[in-house]
Design a protein around this motif. Structure first.
Motif, short mmCIF file in Angstrom:
data_model
loop_
_atom_site.label_atom_id
_atom_site.label_comp_id
_atom_site.label_asym_id
_atom_site.label_seq_id
_atom_site.Cartn_x
_atom_site.Cartn_y
_atom_site.Cartn_z
N LYS A 119 -31.34 -33.69 -28.39
CA LYS A 119 -31.37 -32.41 -29.10
C LYS A 119 -30.02 -32.14 -29.74
CE LYS A 119 -35.46 -32.03 -27.70
NZ LYS A 119 -36.46 -32.42 -28.69
N LYS A 120 -30.08 -31.59 -30.96
CA LYS A 120 -28.84 -31.41 -31.72
C LYS A 120 -28.61 -29.94 -32.08
CE LYS A 120 -30.70 -34.60 -34.38
NZ LYS A 120 -31.63 -35.32 -33.51
N ILE A 131 -31.47 -31.02 -37.24
CA ILE A 131 -30.88 -30.31 -36.11
C ILE A 131 -31.91 -29.35 -35.52
CG2 ILE A 131 -28.50 -30.45 -36.91
CD1 ILE A 131 -28.89 -27.39 -37.64
N ASP A 132 -31.78 -29.10 -34.20
CA ASP A 132 -32.76 -28.28 -33.51
C ASP A 132 -32.35 -26.81 -33.49
OD1 ASP A 132 -34.60 -30.42 -32.18
OD2 ASP A 132 -32.54 -31.14 -31.96
N ARG A 133 -31.04 -26.56 -33.43
CA ARG A 133 -30.56 -25.17 -33.42
C ARG A 133 -29.26 -25.09 -34.22
NH1 ARG A 133 -34.74 -24.74 -31.31
NH2 ARG A 133 -35.41 -23.45 -29.55
N TYR A 134 -28.98 -23.85 -34.68
CA TYR A 134 -27.77 -23.62 -35.46
C TYR A 134 -27.11 -22.36 -34.90
CZ TYR A 134 -24.92 -22.46 -39.54
OH TYR A 134 -23.88 -22.15 -40.39
N ILE A 135 -25.82 -22.43 -34.59
CA ILE A 135 -25.10 -21.24 -34.12
C ILE A 135 -23.80 -21.12 -34.93
CG2 ILE A 135 -23.96 -20.09 -32.17
CD1 ILE A 135 -25.80 -21.43 -30.27
N VAL A 186 -32.69 -24.15 -23.34
CA VAL A 186 -33.99 -24.44 -23.95
C VAL A 186 -34.05 -25.90 -24.39
CG1 VAL A 186 -35.48 -23.95 -25.94
CG2 VAL A 186 -34.42 -22.06 -24.67
N LEU A 187 -32.99 -26.34 -25.07
CA LEU A 187 -32.97 -27.72 -25.59
C LEU A 187 -33.00 -28.73 -24.44
CD1 LEU A 187 -30.41 -27.36 -28.53
CD2 LEU A 187 -32.90 -27.54 -28.67
N LEU A 188 -32.24 -28.42 -23.40
CA LEU A 188 -32.18 -29.32 -22.24
C LEU A 188 -33.57 -29.42 -21.59
CD1 LEU A 188 -30.21 -30.92 -20.39
CD2 LEU A 188 -30.01 -28.83 -19.02
#
Lengths: 452, 160
Positions: B86-87, B108-112, B127-129
């Motif tokens: 997960k990225k 990418i899976d999420r952006y912060i 969540v990604l883990l």
């Protein structure tokens, strides 16, 4: 408007219609042939001298349309279209023009062709020239407009930057001063409650994160082996700047005190991070403000060599470990702003220093030379550092390009854009060559001599 | 042993140190690596793979000297050793184009954005883990205390 068509057909028309000495007007210098917004019933051919055609805009400004010299037609459009004149035509010097009107017209030129038909090539040529000129004027206007928009953008950017800078500087000052104060208070509290730990807190605060994360991982493995530590204890100690000899002093208390030591060291290093971040913020604000500022007054007589010496003095602390070679020639004084030039030199010299330090160059050398070439002042700044990375060479004068990443010399990527902007203001050029062991920036500044 | 790991990449040490304090949440069960460049992260990933362990989540900055975050994550996406990794892109400066590229090219899976909220970062990583552990079929019971319960139950309900 004037038309100049030199070909057989035109020559023929000129011979037939414009050879009558009775139909030649003498125009002394500054007299008008005709003015804008009139009806014109004559077609003119310049015989001698020079005429200027120009329009007057509603706001009173003048637009240049043409300069007519011998064998050029004037008044083609207004004569054949029978619409009002769009130009004012005035003699720039004593001139003479031949003319014809419909009443004078003699239909000698073959068959039943009317005067307009005979002059068709001249008319078409006239319209083409008008069209081209209008496009040129349009393009010029757009260029001026763009320049204006650009300078207004810069001006408003400058005002905005100044406003933001003021607000941010206040916020940063509060953060920076209070972080420093907190650091001192925490040190006092530690001293009275857990005096053993003061040393580690202070070490963290003064030394900061000098180890890379890769080095920390290697140390962790090393400490686990040497001191027979658990993974957790080794990790806590490895991130501190304490080395093996520091840890050896702890004897058999090492495992049990690892967490506490690590935490106190980390607290110190964190306060240092915060102070450094505040300084970074101050620096960023200053650079952005400089990028936006209006051009400074350039009214001083400046010795370029002196501004270089000044910049070198300012950077003394950066230059301590670098050999500096100066070759200054005698140069003419120029009208400039000393502050701006010092800023240019210090940006370039600072870049050279940082490249030498970051590249861990052996026998680091900085060369600064000045000389005259083609009535221009040349300043050459050379270093023997690792050179500018190939992939950023094409864009080093754009904002946001930086090679600096460590410690206090954070790069914002605004140094060279500022240099470029200042030099542009002097009509000066900057070029560079760079390969490992030789990076040379060459700046050529026109002296008053070259433009008048 | 099939242990999942987390990797954080940022060229600024003070940012990594900040992350280290926040991600203590995971420390008892998951090893978190901190790397100062994409190149360093790639080396660590080789080591993790050589030990037959898992790279579950990568938290990566975008603007870094050398390889950019998006370029690095694109390479990870195309690396068949890490198909489910997960990225998460954690960045202070990304243009619109960078963001589009990150989603399209690096998947990418999420952006912060920086500065980030601690609980937001931790929740997104949880969540990604959880997703990774379920996708890879690892035993989630070993990590139940740090996994995202909603993600976990949603998946369990589906398989029941």
């Amino acid at each position: 408007m004037s038309t100049f068509v030199k070909n057989f057909h035109t020559q023929f028309l000129i011979d037939i219609y414009f050879s009558d000495p009775n139909r030649v007007l003498k125009l002394p210098e500054n007299t008008y042939l005709f003015k804008q917004d009139q009806f014109n019933d004559r077609l003119f051919l310049v015989k001698e001298g020079k005429l200027r055609g120009f329009g007057i805009n509603p706001d009173g400004s003048e637009v240049e349309f043409f300069t007519a010299t011998p064998y050029m037609f004037v008044g083609v459009n207004s004569f054949f279209s029978t619409s009002k004149t769009m130009t004012n035509v005035v003699a720039l010097e004593d001139s003479s023009v031949a003319h014809i009107g419909y009443k004078d017209a003699v239909y000698l030129a073959g068959g039943n062709a009317s005067l307009s038909e005979q002059f068709l090539p001249v008319i078409v040529s006239e319209l083409t020239i008008r069209q081209t000129r209008m496009m040129e004027i349009g393009a010029e206007k757009e260029k001026t407009l763009n320049k204006l928009i650009q300078s207004e953008k810069l001006a408003s950017l400058g005002q905005m930057a100044a406003g933001i800078a003021h607000e941010l500087n206040n916020a940063i000052a509060v953060l920076e001063k209070n972080t420093g104060w907190l650091g001192e208070q925490v040190a006092k509290i530690i001293e009275s409650h857990t005096p053993d730990m003061l040393e580690y807190f202070r070490k963290g605060m003064t030394e900061g994160r000098s180890l890379s994360n890769n080095e920390i991982r290697l140390r962790e493995k090393q400490y686990r082996k040497v001191f027979k530590l658990t993974e957790y204890a080794a990790e806590m100690l490895a991130q501190t700047s304490l080395d093996e000899s520091d840890l050896a002093k702890l004897g058999n208390r090492i495992e049990e005190s690892a967490a506490l030591i690590g935490t106190f060291w980390e607290a110190g290093a964190t306060i240092k991070d915060m102070l450094v971040a505040a300084q970074h913020a101050t620096y960023v604000v200053k650079s952005v403000k400089e990028l936006g500022v209006q051009r400074s007054r350039r009214d001083q007589k400046i010795e370029v060599n002196e501004t270089l010496k000044e910049a070198l003095t300012l950077l003394q602390s950066d230059l301590r470990k670098i050999n500096v070679d100066l070759h200054f020639s005698t140069l003419p004084a120029i009208i400039a702003n000393a502050g701006e030039l010092i800023q240019v030199w210090s940006n370039l010299i600072k870049n050279a220093c940082e490249s030498l330090v970051q590249g861990k160059t052996i026998d680091p050398l900085l060369e600064v030379a000045t000389y005259m070439e083609n009535r221009k002042i040349i300043v050459r700044i050379r270093d023997n550092g690792p050179g500018i990375p190939e992939e950023i060479k094409h864009k080093i004068f754009q904002p946001n390009v930086t090679t600096k990443k460590e410690g206090l010399s954070f790069g914002l990527g605004l140094g060279l854009p500022i240099v470029q902007r200042i030099l542009d203001g002097y009509g000066a050029k900057i070029v560079f060559e760079s390969e490992p062991g030789n990076t040379t920036f060459t700046i050529s500044i026109p002296t008053g001599d070259t433009h008048g | 042993m099939a242990k999942p790991n987390i990797i954080c990449v940022d060229d600024q040490r003070d940012i990594l140190a900040t992350l280290k304090k926040e991600l203590l949440f995971f420390r008892d069960l998951i090893k978190v690596y901190y790397c100062e460049s994409a190149e360093e992260a790639a080396t660590i990933m080789d080591e993790i793979d050589a030990e037959s362990e898992h790279v579950a989540v990568i938290v990566c900055d975008h603007v870094m000297p050398g390889k950019s975050g998006v370029d690095f994550l694109s390479e990870v996406k195309d690396d068949n050793r890490f198909p489910n990794t997960k990225k998460l892109l954690l960045t202070g400066l990304a243009t619109h184009e960078d963001t589009i590229e990150a989603i399209n090219k690096a998947k990418i899976d999420r952006y912060i954005g920086k500065p980030w909220e601690t609980h937001d970062l931790i929740n997104k990583i949880r969540v990604l883990l959880t997703e990774y552990i379920l996708e890879e079929g690892l035993d989630y019971n070993d990590y139940i205390t740090i996994l995202d319960q909603d993600t976990l139950y949603a998946q369990l309900r589906k398989t029941m």
